[in-house]
Design an enzyme around this catalytic site. Structure first.
Site, PDB file in Angstrom:
ATOM      1  N   HIS A   1      28.295  14.132  26.331  1.00  0.00           N
ATOM      2  CA  HIS A   1      28.266  14.364  27.771  1.00  0.00           C
ATOM      3  C   HIS A   1      27.929  15.613  28.396  1.00  0.00           C
ATOM      4  CE1 HIS A   1      31.358  11.102  27.814  1.00  0.00           C
ATOM      5  NE2 HIS A   1      31.935  11.609  26.697  1.00  0.00           N
TER       6      HIS A   1
ATOM      7  N   LYS B   1      38.751  47.583  22.817  1.00  0.00           N
ATOM      8  CA  LYS B   1      39.980  47.250  21.893  1.00  0.00           C
ATOM      9  C   LYS B   1      41.196  46.675  22.819  1.00  0.00           C
ATOM     10  CE  LYS B   1      41.628  46.192  18.171  1.00  0.00           C
ATOM     11  NZ  LYS B   1      41.376  44.845  17.558  1.00  0.00           N
TER      12      LYS B   1
ATOM     13  N   LYS C   1      33.814  35.530  18.025  1.00  0.00           N
ATOM     14  CA  LYS C   1      33.439  36.234  17.120  1.00  0.00           C
ATOM     15  C   LYS C   1      31.951  36.639  16.989  1.00  0.00           C
ATOM     16  CE  LYS C   1      36.524  38.190  16.415  1.00  0.00           C
ATOM     17  NZ  LYS C   1      37.413  37.790  17.048  1.00  0.00           N
TER      18      LYS C   1
ATOM     19  N   TRP D   1      52.888  53.604  11.279  1.00  0.00           N
ATOM     20  CA  TRP D   1      52.655  52.519  12.380  1.00  0.00           C
ATOM     21  C   TRP D   1      53.747  51.620  12.250  1.00  0.00           C
ATOM     22  CZ3 TRP D   1      48.899  51.201  15.660  1.00  0.00           C
ATOM     23  CH2 TRP D   1      48.858  49.940  16.015  1.00  0.00           C
TER      24      TRP D   1
ATOM     25  N   ARG E   1      45.316  54.769   9.704  1.00  0.00           N
ATOM     26  CA  ARG E   1      46.352  53.556   9.118  1.00  0.00           C
ATOM     27  C   ARG E   1      47.726  53.931   9.828  1.00  0.00           C
ATOM     28  NH1 ARG E   1      45.683  52.583   3.586  1.00  0.00           N
ATOM     29  NH2 ARG E   1      47.701  51.935   3.598  1.00  0.00           N
TER      30      ARG E   1
ATOM     31  N   GLU F   1      37.209  30.288  18.681  1.00  0.00           N
ATOM     32  CA  GLU F   1      37.412  31.596  18.142  1.00  0.00           C
ATOM     33  C   GLU F   1      36.065  31.971  17.235  1.00  0.00           C
ATOM     34  OE1 GLU F   1      38.943  34.376  18.855  1.00  0.00           O
ATOM     35  OE2 GLU F   1      39.072  35.467  16.857  1.00  0.00           O
TER      36      GLU F   1
ATOM     37  N   CYS G   1      50.979  52.230   6.890  1.00  0.00           N
ATOM     38  CA  CYS G   1      51.351  53.537   7.111  1.00  0.00           C
ATOM     39  C   CYS G   1      50.460  54.245   6.239  1.00  0.00           C
ATOM     40  CB  CYS G   1      52.598  54.105   7.018  1.00  0.00           C
ATOM     41  SG  CYS G   1      53.807  52.951   8.225  1.00  0.00           S
TER      42      CYS G   1
ATOM     43  N   ASN H   1      55.375  53.476   2.462  1.00  0.00           N
ATOM     44  CA  ASN H   1      54.159  52.528   3.181  1.00  0.00           C
ATOM     45  C   ASN H   1      54.488  51.248   2.464  1.00  0.00           C
ATOM     46  OD1 ASN H   1      50.764  52.013   2.507  1.00  0.00           O
ATOM     47  ND2 ASN H   1      51.937  51.299   4.154  1.00  0.00           N
ATOM     48  N   GLY H   2      54.863  50.386   3.419  1.00  0.00           N
ATOM     49  CA  GLY H   2      55.269  48.661   3.001  1.00  0.00           C
ATOM     50  C   GLY H   2      56.253  48.371   3.888  1.00  0.00           C
TER      51      GLY H   2
ATOM     52  N   GLU I   1      30.710  38.055  20.399  1.00  0.00           N
ATOM     53  CA  GLU I   1      31.326  39.713  20.541  1.00  0.00           C
ATOM     54  C   GLU I   1      30.519  40.789  19.862  1.00  0.00           C
ATOM     55  OE1 GLU I   1      36.005  40.025  20.957  1.00  0.00           O
ATOM     56  OE2 GLU I   1      35.288  39.049  19.165  1.00  0.00           O
TER      57      GLU I   1
HETATM   58  C1  G6P Z   1      39.902  42.564  24.022  1.00  0.00           C
HETATM   59  C2  G6P Z   1      39.849  42.638  22.446  1.00  0.00           C
HETATM   60  C3  G6P Z   1      40.111  41.158  21.703  1.00  0.00           C
HETATM   61  C4  G6P Z   1      41.528  40.618  22.022  1.00  0.00           C
HETATM   62  C5  G6P Z   1      41.689  40.791  23.656  1.00  0.00           C
HETATM   63  C6  G6P Z   1      43.130  40.495  24.041  1.00  0.00           C
HETATM   64  O1  G6P Z   1      39.120  41.499  24.574  1.00  0.00           O
HETATM   65  O2  G6P Z   1      38.416  42.969  22.181  1.00  0.00           O
HETATM   66  O3  G6P Z   1      39.883  41.469  20.505  1.00  0.00           O
HETATM   67  O4  G6P Z   1      41.664  39.615  21.557  1.00  0.00           O
HETATM   68  O5  G6P Z   1      41.385  41.965  24.038  1.00  0.00           O
HETATM   69  O6  G6P Z   1      43.952  41.565  23.549  1.00  0.00           O
HETATM   70  P1  G6P Z   1      45.269  41.751  23.139  1.00  0.00           P
HETATM   71  O7  G6P Z   1      45.605  43.020  22.521  1.00  0.00           O
HETATM   72  O8  G6P Z   1      46.200  41.434  24.226  1.00  0.00           O
HETATM   73  O9  G6P Z   1      45.586  40.820  21.787  1.00  0.00           O
END
Ligand code: G6P
Length: 608
Positions: free
Chosen positions: A504, A603, A485, A75, A27, A481, A2, A101-102, A488
């Site tokens: 294979h 996002k 990354k 948040w 934040r 993953e 926050c 905040n915390g 993306e």
């Molecule tokens: C989008 C974002 C990813 C995320 C995915 C699932 O593709 O760019 O970073 O992993 O959605 O989103 P969620 O909010 O369900 O984790």
């Protein structure tokens, strides 16, 4: 996470607080509030939603006069983002107001104690205990009351407190959450970070853990934890406003990568009480757990890969088969799911359309549902039978980093706790695992500290058109993953392959100079993966290996090596991913990509 701000001076505080909160909105932005002291009376205004709503409600602060005040942008962690849960919180007698905040880890015990003493709670937050403690300890000395209250708190806090009997005075305190004091002329400020201060002053004091300060318009006095006044150096801020928002980092993604030790600690610490895991939103008994025949994990994107990594840990500890399914596939499948299935739904946003649809389908078939979600009060959190929040704070960069590691951390907590409840762990083994989990934030920090060579490695590898990520078992899950990354944010074709599958098919694509990122951290299979490194090297690949520090054998095979600290293999994925996030980040930077907003990506994907 926050944001908090405070002002005391000779101008109306409310407009300054609101401007400050707007700067801190990154934040947290699900609710906001301010409290202003005017001639010995504290007036409160708070509202759910963005800060714009608070500006509207207060006529941009013009309808709340007064020269000192505190503000908060939230948040949500404890309690949904409602008006009542928004900060500031007031004492029952209206004399004190607090922004925080915390996370207060022992708030449940404090709440019970205060409740028994007659203090009435108006919110579900952990923060509200603080203001009641201050009221309880107040006997004419404001600072002493705050110090006594703070001595009862466990967890993290940056606090600002107003007292109607001390016009123009604000007491602040800090432990493990950021707090900066701004020095003006005839006015003083505090804030979670410099963004809210730079419009007014560039002279600041940084409070350290355990310290307090008393702010008036004319002075700032800092105290150590014993109450002795101390001198602190004045620092000059040279950051631009834009850089300040990102904590001085060039991109939100890098800031969020760096935040992971703190985010993972937030996810874990409050749920580990006296060496026991206490899961706030999940209370299945041994009998209920023993009825579960299978666990299905569903999610999209990185959350799906967090599930892939956790599968190994859950199966090993809980001895229940785990099926990890992409939500976009599961929703149209004919899944064998019934009342004896536990569906674990992973989502940072809690709003991903495919994940919601898959969840609804599984619920229709009778599955019990556990959601592991970052955004409090989101659709997935509300749909689930049980919800555990990841408490990662807002994630701004499109490519998730702390979202993934906090999801893994909560999954680890869940499975150690479930394995113990089901009788699969002796007290001793349970304790060892709890201790290893507690070390995760430190291990993640060590992994970050070991990334110093990554910018140079990125400069070496960035111009390739494709990369392979290989590994076995948990290393393979992390490779998935890591490759995501890279794709993306750097737009390089990156493919994760189970190392044993190379022969294979994929090995046909290995030519002179082809980069292969080889994950060799899982001790049980590292030797096997090293054999695969030899195979790809023989075909001309350039190998960048990821291995545990102390693995000497690898240097005979790999061209470059990144190390991570030794960590319990059951929880390794949350540490091992860190250098791969960094590698993707620096490769994308070398390639001039728009790191925080990669092309074509969003996002939160709220449409199918
Ligand atoms: C989008 C974002 C990813 C995320 C995915 C699932 O593709 O760019 O970073 O992993 O959605 O989103 P969620 O909010 O369900 O984790």
């Amino acid at each position: 996470m926050c944001g908090i701000v405070g002002f005391t001076g000779k101008q109306n505080a409310a407009p300054i607080l609101l401007e400050g909160l707007k700067k801190l909105e990154y934040r947290g932005y699900d609710s906001a509030g301010i409290a202003v002291e005017n001639s010995g009376v504290i007036t409160l205004s708070k509202v759910s939603g963005r800060i714009a709503n608070l500006c509207e409600k207060t006529d941009n602060g013009n309808n709340i006069p007064g020269y000192s005040g505190i503000g908060h942008t939230r948040w949500a962690t404890h309690g949904a983002p409602t008006d009542a849960n928004a900060h500031p919180h007031m004492s029952c007698d209206g004399r004190f107001s607090v922004v925080h905040n915390g996370i207060i880890e022992n708030y449940m015990a404090l709440r019970e104690e205060l409740h028994a003493k007659g203090y009435a709670f108006k919110s579900e937050t952990d923060t509200e205990v603080i203001v009641h403690l201050v009221e309880m300890y107040y006997s004419g000395d404001f600072r002493e009351a705050v110090m006594k209250a703070v001595s009862r708190l466990e967890g993290s806090y940056a606090l600002g407190v107003l007292c109607s009997e001390c016009p123009g005075k604000i007491i602040v305190a800090r432990e493990a959450s950021p707090l900066i004091l701004g020095i003006g002329v005839g006015e003083n400020y505090f804030s979670s970070d410099v963004t809210a201060l730079v419009a007014h002053t560039r002279n600041v004091l940084y409070l350290d853990d355990g310290e307090f300060a008393e702010l008036t318009s004319e002075s700032i006095t800092v105290y150590d934890c014993t109450g002795a006044a101390i001198q602190k150096p004045i620092n000059r801020i040279t950051w631009s406003v834009e850089a300040a928002e990102k904590g001085g980092y060039e991109h939100f993604m890098l800031k969020e990568i760096m935040e992971q030790p703190r985010a993972v600690k937030a996810a874990l610490a409050a749920r580990m009480q006296e060496n026991q895991i206490v899961l706030d939103g999940f209370d299945l008994s041994a009998k209920q757990l023993s009825r579960i025949r299978k666990i299905v994990i569903t999610a999209c994107g990185s959350a799906y890969y967090a599930g892939c990594a956790a599968k190994y840990t859950i199966e090993k500890l809980c001895k229940i088969p785990v099926d990890v399914q992409l939500a976009s596939e599961l929703r149209y499948a004919d899944p064998q799911i019934d009342r004896r299935t536990l569906l674990i739904v992973l989502s940072q946003s809690g709003e991903t359309a495919d994940t919601i649809a898959a969840m609804k389908e599984c619920k229709r078939r009778g599955a019990q549902t556990l959601a592991i979600v970052n955004v409090v009060g989101s659709t997935i959190a509300k749909l689930a039978d049980h919800t555990l929040y990841t408490w990662a704070g807002p994630e701004i960069a499109v490519a998730t980093t702390k979202g993934y590691t906090t999801q893994l951390s909560v999954l680890y907590l869940f499975c150690v706790s479930a394995a113990k409840t089901m009788g699969y762990l002796s007290d001793e083994d349970y304790q060892t695992l709890v201790d290893h989990l507690r070390e995760l934030p430190k291990k993640i920090q060590q992994a970050l500290d070991m990334c110093a060579a990554i910018p140079q490695l990125a400069a070496k590898y960035h111009s390739n058109h494709s990369m392979f990520f290989i590994g076995r078992n948990t290393d393979y899950a992390v490779a998935l993953e890591g490759a995501l990354k890279m794709k993306e944010i750097s737009y390089i074709h990156a493919e994760a392959y189970a190392a044993g599958e190379l022969k294979h098919g994929t090995i046909a694509l290995i030519d002179e100079g082809q980069p292969v990122i080889a994950l060799c951290c899982n001790r049980d299979v590292a030797e096997k993966t090293m054999n695969n490194i030899v195979e790809v090297k023989a075909r001309g690949a350039q190998v960048l290996a990821l291995s545990l520090s102390g693995n000497r054998a690898i240097s005979a095979h790999a061209d470059d090596i990144i190390h991570i600290p030794p960590v319990d293999p059951l929880f390794q994925a949350a540490v091992e991913i860190v250098p791969l996030q960094m590698l993707a980040y620096y490769v994308a930077k070398e390639n001039g990509c728009d790191i925080d907003k990669p092309k074509n990506l969003a996002k939160s994907v709220t449409v199918e």
